[in-house]
Design a protein around this motif. Sequence first.
Motif, short mmCIF file in Angstrom:
data_model
loop_
_atom_site.label_atom_id
_atom_site.label_comp_id
_atom_site.label_asym_id
_atom_site.label_seq_id
_atom_site.Cartn_x
_atom_site.Cartn_y
_atom_site.Cartn_z
N ASN A 8 0.84 -1.21 0.00
CA ASN A 8 0.00 0.00 0.00
C ASN A 8 0.87 1.26 0.00
O ASN A 8 0.60 2.23 -0.71
CB ASN A 8 -0.94 0.01 1.20
CG ASN A 8 -2.08 -0.98 1.07
OD1 ASN A 8 -2.39 -1.42 -0.03
ND2 ASN A 8 -2.69 -1.32 2.19
N GLU A 11 2.45 1.70 -3.39
CA GLU A 11 1.48 2.20 -4.36
C GLU A 11 1.23 3.70 -4.17
O GLU A 11 1.13 4.47 -5.13
CB GLU A 11 0.17 1.43 -4.25
CG GLU A 11 0.23 0.03 -4.82
CD GLU A 11 -1.08 -0.74 -4.63
OE1 GLU A 11 -2.09 -0.14 -4.19
OE2 GLU A 11 -1.08 -1.95 -4.90
N LYS A 12 1.13 4.13 -2.91
CA LYS A 12 0.93 5.55 -2.63
C LYS A 12 2.13 6.38 -3.11
O LYS A 12 1.96 7.45 -3.70
CB LYS A 12 0.69 5.78 -1.14
CG LYS A 12 -0.66 5.31 -0.66
CD LYS A 12 -0.83 5.57 0.83
CE LYS A 12 -2.17 5.06 1.33
NZ LYS A 12 -2.35 5.30 2.77
N LEU A 16 2.13 9.30 -5.97
CA LEU A 16 2.67 10.64 -5.72
C LEU A 16 3.73 11.01 -6.75
O LEU A 16 3.75 12.13 -7.27
CB LEU A 16 3.26 10.72 -4.30
CG LEU A 16 2.26 10.78 -3.15
CD1 LEU A 16 3.00 10.67 -1.82
CD2 LEU A 16 1.48 12.07 -3.21
#
Length: 108
Positions: A8, A11-12, A16
């Motif tokens: 997670n 992926e963030k 960004l």
Amino acid sequence: MEDQNTNNLAEKIALLLQNEMQSANNSVELSLEKINQRLDKIESTIIFRDQKTKNKNQKPNHFSQEKFTNLEELADEIIAGMETEKACPYEPTGKPCDHCAMCNSRGF
């Protein structure tokens, strides 16, 4: 659970970075557009100046235009004559003497 949190987080971070790359590309595109607009303006100014010079060098077709051309030549000669005159000693910018009689009033 730890692998899912790591995924997670990765992926963030990827999202960004992707958003930052897109915004950087957009700002570069905007900058290029501004540069193109400036170049267009400069180009049109140069073309206008060249056309004006060409028109100025052409002989006038009408006698009234010839009179204006003669006046321009006369003004150019007068301005050229002013450049050969001595500079006024009371002007800090070195303007040519305009015979204002400042010298006479001060006793020179």
